[in-house]
Scaffold this motif. Structure first.
Motif, PDB file in Angstrom:
ATOM      1  N   MET A   1      13.605  -3.329   5.597  1.00 34.40           N
ATOM      2  CA  MET A   1      13.012  -3.026   4.288  1.00 34.40           C
ATOM      3  C   MET A   1      11.746  -2.160   4.432  1.00 34.40           C
ATOM      4  SD  MET A   1      14.607  -3.916   1.727  1.00 34.40           S
ATOM      5  CE  MET A   1      16.313  -4.465   1.859  1.00 34.40           C
ATOM      6  N   ALA A   2      11.564  -1.593   5.621  1.00 35.10           N
ATOM      7  CA  ALA A   2      10.338  -0.825   5.870  1.00 35.10           C
ATOM      8  C   ALA A   2      10.189   0.330   4.869  1.00 35.10           C
ATOM      9  CB  ALA A   2      10.314  -0.302   7.305  1.00 35.10           C
ATOM     10  N   ILE A   3      11.241   1.061   4.606  1.00 35.04           N
ATOM     11  CA  ILE A   3      11.126   2.231   3.709  1.00 35.04           C
ATOM     12  C   ILE A   3      10.634   1.826   2.318  1.00 35.04           C
ATOM     13  CG2 ILE A   3      12.463   4.064   2.538  1.00 35.04           C
ATOM     14  CD1 ILE A   3      11.927   4.704   5.493  1.00 35.04           C
ATOM     15  N   PRO A   4      11.332   0.931   1.631  1.00 39.87           N
ATOM     16  CA  PRO A   4      10.831   0.570   0.294  1.00 39.87           C
ATOM     17  C   PRO A   4       9.486  -0.159   0.313  1.00 39.87           C
ATOM     18  CG  PRO A   4      12.768  -0.747   0.856  1.00 39.87           C
ATOM     19  CD  PRO A   4      12.645   0.307   1.908  1.00 39.87           C
ATOM     20  N   LYS A   5       9.096  -0.730   1.449  1.00 41.33           N
ATOM     21  CA  LYS A   5       7.783  -1.378   1.511  1.00 41.33           C
ATOM     22  C   LYS A   5       6.671  -0.362   1.722  1.00 41.33           C
ATOM     23  CE  LYS A   5       7.591  -5.407   3.964  1.00 41.33           C
ATOM     24  NZ  LYS A   5       8.004  -6.319   5.079  1.00 41.33           N
ATOM     25  N   ILE A   6       6.995   0.714   2.464  1.00 38.96           N
ATOM     26  CA  ILE A   6       5.968   1.699   2.810  1.00 38.96           C
ATOM     27  C   ILE A   6       5.724   2.713   1.688  1.00 38.96           C
ATOM     28  CG2 ILE A   6       5.461   3.649   4.361  1.00 38.96           C
ATOM     29  CD1 ILE A   6       6.967   2.006   6.576  1.00 38.96           C
ATOM     30  N   MET A   7       6.780   3.029   0.929  1.00 39.84           N
ATOM     31  CA  MET A   7       6.647   4.146  -0.033  1.00 39.84           C
ATOM     32  C   MET A   7       5.428   3.944  -0.943  1.00 39.84           C
ATOM     33  SD  MET A   7       9.982   3.387  -2.382  1.00 39.84           S
ATOM     34  CE  MET A   7      10.009   2.020  -3.563  1.00 39.84           C
ATOM     35  N   ASN A   8       4.714   5.057  -1.192  1.00 36.66           N
ATOM     36  CA  ASN A   8       3.433   4.984  -1.902  1.00 36.66           C
ATOM     37  C   ASN A   8       3.535   4.382  -3.292  1.00 36.66           C
ATOM     38  OD1 ASN A   8       2.428   6.458   0.311  1.00 36.66           O
ATOM     39  ND2 ASN A   8       0.824   7.260  -1.003  1.00 36.66           N
ATOM     40  N   ASN A   9       4.714   4.574  -3.938  1.00 33.47           N
ATOM     41  CA  ASN A   9       4.855   4.094  -5.312  1.00 33.47           C
ATOM     42  C   ASN A   9       5.274   2.625  -5.374  1.00 33.47           C
ATOM     43  OD1 ASN A   9       7.379   5.228  -4.259  1.00 33.47           O
ATOM     44  ND2 ASN A   9       8.241   4.418  -6.158  1.00 33.47           N
ATOM     45  N   ALA A  10       5.391   1.948  -4.214  1.00 33.53           N
ATOM     46  CA  ALA A  10       5.873   0.560  -4.225  1.00 33.53           C
ATOM     47  C   ALA A  10       4.965  -0.336  -5.072  1.00 33.53           C
ATOM     48  CB  ALA A  10       5.993   0.024  -2.806  1.00 33.53           C
ATOM     49  N   ALA A  11       3.643  -0.165  -4.962  1.00 30.17           N
ATOM     50  CA  ALA A  11       2.728  -1.020  -5.735  1.00 30.17           C
ATOM     51  C   ALA A  11       2.958  -0.810  -7.230  1.00 30.17           C
ATOM     52  CB  ALA A  11       1.276  -0.724  -5.367  1.00 30.17           C
ATOM     53  N   ALA A  12       3.030   0.447  -7.658  1.00 29.88           N
ATOM     54  CA  ALA A  12       3.243   0.739  -9.081  1.00 29.88           C
ATOM     55  C   ALA A  12       4.587   0.173  -9.543  1.00 29.88           C
ATOM     56  CB  ALA A  12       3.191   2.251  -9.315  1.00 29.88           C
ATOM     57  N   SER A  13       5.608   0.335  -8.730  1.00 34.56           N
ATOM     58  CA  SER A  13       6.945  -0.147  -9.120  1.00 34.56           C
ATOM     59  C   SER A  13       6.982  -1.667  -9.200  1.00 34.56           C
ATOM     60  CB  SER A  13       7.996   0.364  -8.137  1.00 34.56           C
ATOM     61  OG  SER A  13       8.092   1.767  -8.239  1.00 34.56           O
ATOM     62  N   TRP A  14       6.360  -2.347  -8.230  1.00 36.83           N
ATOM     63  CA  TRP A  14       6.343  -3.815  -8.258  1.00 36.83           C
ATOM     64  C   TRP A  14       5.569  -4.328  -9.474  1.00 36.83           C
ATOM     65  CZ3 TRP A  14       9.466  -7.188  -6.359  1.00 36.83           C
ATOM     66  CH2 TRP A  14      10.168  -6.909  -5.180  1.00 36.83           C
TER      67      TRP A  14
ATOM     68  N   VAL B   1       0.335   3.278 -13.897  1.00 44.79           N
ATOM     69  CA  VAL B   1      -0.110   4.371 -13.025  1.00 44.79           C
ATOM     70  C   VAL B   1      -1.022   3.763 -11.967  1.00 44.79           C
ATOM     71  CG1 VAL B   1      -1.115   6.667 -12.869  1.00 44.79           C
ATOM     72  CG2 VAL B   1      -0.072   5.944 -15.023  1.00 44.79           C
ATOM     73  N   ILE B   2      -0.474   3.550 -10.778  1.00 48.56           N
ATOM     74  CA  ILE B   2      -1.251   2.940  -9.695  1.00 48.56           C
ATOM     75  C   ILE B   2      -1.145   3.826  -8.452  1.00 48.56           C
ATOM     76  CG2 ILE B   2      -1.445   0.954  -8.140  1.00 48.56           C
ATOM     77  CD1 ILE B   2      -0.659  -0.825 -10.482  1.00 48.56           C
ATOM     78  N   GLY B   3      -2.286   4.296  -7.981  1.00 48.44           N
ATOM     79  CA  GLY B   3      -2.308   5.213  -6.844  1.00 48.44           C
ATOM     80  C   GLY B   3      -2.505   4.504  -5.521  1.00 48.44           C
ATOM     81  N   SER B   4      -2.197   5.215  -4.442  1.00 50.81           N
ATOM     82  CA  SER B   4      -2.462   4.703  -3.094  1.00 50.81           C
ATOM     83  C   SER B   4      -2.531   5.884  -2.135  1.00 50.81           C
ATOM     84  CB  SER B   4      -1.359   3.741  -2.654  1.00 50.81           C
ATOM     85  OG  SER B   4      -1.692   3.197  -1.387  1.00 50.81           O
ATOM     86  N   GLY B   5      -3.409   5.789  -1.165  1.00 44.17           N
ATOM     87  CA  GLY B   5      -3.523   6.873  -0.189  1.00 44.17           C
ATOM     88  C   GLY B   5      -2.457   6.761   0.888  1.00 44.17           C
ATOM     89  N   PHE B   6      -2.307   5.549   1.446  1.00 42.01           N
ATOM     90  CA  PHE B   6      -1.411   5.347   2.581  1.00 42.01           C
ATOM     91  C   PHE B   6      -0.117   4.630   2.229  1.00 42.01           C
ATOM     92  CE2 PHE B   6      -5.154   6.269   5.068  1.00 42.01           C
ATOM     93  CZ  PHE B   6      -4.651   6.851   6.214  1.00 42.01           C
TER      94      PHE B   6
ATOM     95  N   CYS C   1       2.406   7.561  -9.529  1.00 37.42           N
ATOM     96  CA  CYS C   1       1.616   7.114  -8.381  1.00 37.42           C
ATOM     97  C   CYS C   1       0.879   8.288  -7.754  1.00 37.42           C
ATOM     98  CB  CYS C   1       2.536   6.473  -7.348  1.00 37.42           C
ATOM     99  SG  CYS C   1       1.718   6.137  -5.791  1.00 37.42           S
ATOM    100  N   PRO C   2      -0.331   8.573  -8.229  1.00 38.66           N
ATOM    101  CA  PRO C   2      -1.083   9.655  -7.591  1.00 38.66           C
ATOM    102  C   PRO C   2      -1.439   9.270  -6.156  1.00 38.66           C
ATOM    103  CG  PRO C   2      -2.149   8.936  -9.632  1.00 38.66           C
ATOM    104  CD  PRO C   2      -1.107   7.917  -9.299  1.00 38.66           C
ATOM    105  N   SER C   3      -1.192  10.169  -5.226  1.00 40.69           N
ATOM    106  CA  SER C   3      -1.602   9.919  -3.855  1.00 40.69           C
ATOM    107  C   SER C   3      -2.508  11.072  -3.452  1.00 40.69           C
ATOM    108  CB  SER C   3      -0.397   9.823  -2.926  1.00 40.69           C
ATOM    109  OG  SER C   3      -0.850   9.516  -1.623  1.00 40.69           O
TER     110      SER C   3
END
Lengths: 90, 403
Positions: B131-144, B102-107, B157-159
């Protein structure tokens, strides 16, 4: 008050009216912003215009904590404009 | 109810790489705030932010290497997670379906977003980052992070703006208690000190053009920051079965909303939020010895939060130390709650309240002396960390010494 100051006051009043979306004829220095229905979203528009026209940065914070009337905004804007002009001269 | 403990911590922040770099800077009052310049901002008004040093950026690049599918916010989250997992001593077999993220991000991917909009808008480029879309999506950090370790349990991914990190940790606690998993990598990541985002923060005018001075009479706004923080949470059974070293216990979590104003905080709701967390922890206000405040250094937040603290801890706040460490690591938005929980739990472990640096003068409207400029010893078994976000979303975590 000098003519230059009169002009500045008038320009600032026009700016507040334009960005605050109120009639210039409704605005006078002693009017409370609340009574003019100028809210936080209007405030940031006024501050953005002050930055564009006079190059001053005013945060929506301590600078604005005691601002209640149109005169308060005019005084704050003038102080910041003066500070900014002094900085530019240095 | 299942007890939830912390067995690992990791961070990347303007104070350096590593949770200890963050804690030592917070404890010793050494600020990570630096001058920042954006060539795309004409007449930049605010000239400082808590960003990684050039050397630390290079170090991150060196360790992590270039990656076509990752924005820095995902890369930093992986780096923080590796540190936390390493400290927790988790092995390949400890992940799988019983480990969540569970990793959140604002932007989300702020760097990628900014670069692509600049190229598209300014240069009219049609050849953008595919690859902009999958790099930008808020849940990318949690998924990686889930992919890095093979954590195939639930991923969330709480935003929720400045509460994302605290809510991520709290949600992890709730999922672990509910039995949805045995361990969870929780935290937040935010790397959005980029030209376009910085400019609209300037226009919102909540940033100071000078120094960030929470609770000080002459405070005049916040200072933006960037960073990632990840913790390993486990049920007590899981940690004990592995023979892991337990750093502390997450005893309580409270979250609620103001349902009032998008930007203006509400002290009654912040009181209710802190009380929820205390009740969840089974503790009273007298048990808390230190609060790491949201303390942004804006007029609105600091007055509201101080009023709320009095509502919870009593008018004189006696026996309680309160400080804001934001002048040190900046306001890191979606990772703020996670970075600050790392500060709070180390404050508990070392029994030291970190200082509010840049503090000049007590504000009579607040009447609070927030551990001014120099740390103070504390003697307590529990500490609290607050996040009060835009959108009226409050989150409070309570951490207890493990006994």
């Amino acid at each position: 008050m000098t003519d230059a100051q009169d002009d500045l006051t008038q320009n600032l009043l026009e700016l507040v009216a334009r960005e605050g979306m109120v009639e210039l004829s409704d605005i006078s220095p002693e009017k409370r912003l609340e009574d003019l229905d100028i809210q936080s979203a209007d405030f940031v528009m006024i501050l953005m215009a002050l930055e564009e026209e006079y190059g001053v940065y005013i945060s929506v914070d301590n600078d604005l904590a005691d601002v209640e009337t149109v005169q308060d905004i005019l005084t704050l804007a003038k102080t910041k404009i003066e500070e900014h002009q002094k900085e530019n001269q240095e | 109810m299942k007890r939830i403990v912390v067995t690992g911590q990791g961070a990347v922040s303007s104070c350096g790489i590593g949770a200890q770099a963050l804690w030592h800077a917070a404890r010793d009052g050494i600020s990570g705030v630096k001058p920042v310049t954006f060539e795309d901002i004409e007449n930049q008004r605010v000239s400082e932010a808590a960003v990684l040093s050039v050397e630390d950026r290079a170090k991150v690049d060196d360790i992590m290497g270039p990656h076509r599918m990752r924005d820095p916010f995902a890369t930093w989250a992986i780096l923080a997670a590796r540190e936390a997992v390493g400290q927790a001593g988790l092995d390949t077999g400890d992940f799988g379906d019983r480990c969540g993220v569970v990793i959140g991000s604002g932007f989300g991917g702020g760097t990628t977003l900014d670069q692509n909009y600049m190229s598209f808008g300014k240069e009219r480029k049609m050849r953008l980052d595919p690859m902009a879309i999958p790099k930008i999506m808020n849940n990318a950090a949690a998924s990686w992070v889930s992919m890095e370790f093979g954590a195939t349990g639930p991923v969330y991914c709480p935003s929720t703006a400045c509460s994302s990190g605290s809510q991520a940790i709290g949600l992890g606690v709730q999922l672990l208690r509910a039995g949805a998993m045995d361990r969870c990598l929780v935290g937040g990541s935010e790397v959005s000190v980029v030209a376009g985002v910085f400019r609209v923060w300037e226009l919102l005018r909540v940033m100071t053009a000078g120094k960030n001075r929470p609770f000080s009479k002459d405070r005049n706004g916040m200072t933006l920051g960037e960073g990632a923080a990840v913790l390993v949470l486990e049920t007590l059974e899981s940690a004990q079965a592995r023979g892991a070293e337990i750093l502390c216990e997450i005893a309580g979590f409270g979250t609620n909303s103001d349902a009032g104003d998008l930007l203006r905080p509400n002290s009654d709701r912040a009181v209710a939020c802190m009380q929820l967390a205390l009740a969840d922890a089974g503790l009273g206000p007298e048990d808390i010895g230190y609060v790491n405040a949201h303390g942004t250094g804006t007029v609105a937040n600091d007055i509201t939060e101080a009023t709320a603290l009095r509502g919870v801890f009593g008018d004189d706040l006696s026996g309680l130390e309160v400080s804001s460490t934001k002048p040190i690591h900046g306001h890191c938005l979606g990772s703020a709650g996670a970075l600050e929980l790392i500060v709070a739990l180390n404050a508990l472990r070392e029994q030291i309240a970190p200082p509010t640096i840049n503090f000049n003068e007590i504000d009579p409207k607040i009447g609070l002396e927030p551990v001014p400029n120099v740390s103070k010893p504390i003697s307590t078994k529990a500490v609290m960390s607050n996040s009060l976000a835009f959108g009226g979303i409050n989150a409070t975590l309570v951490v207890k010494t493990f006994e």
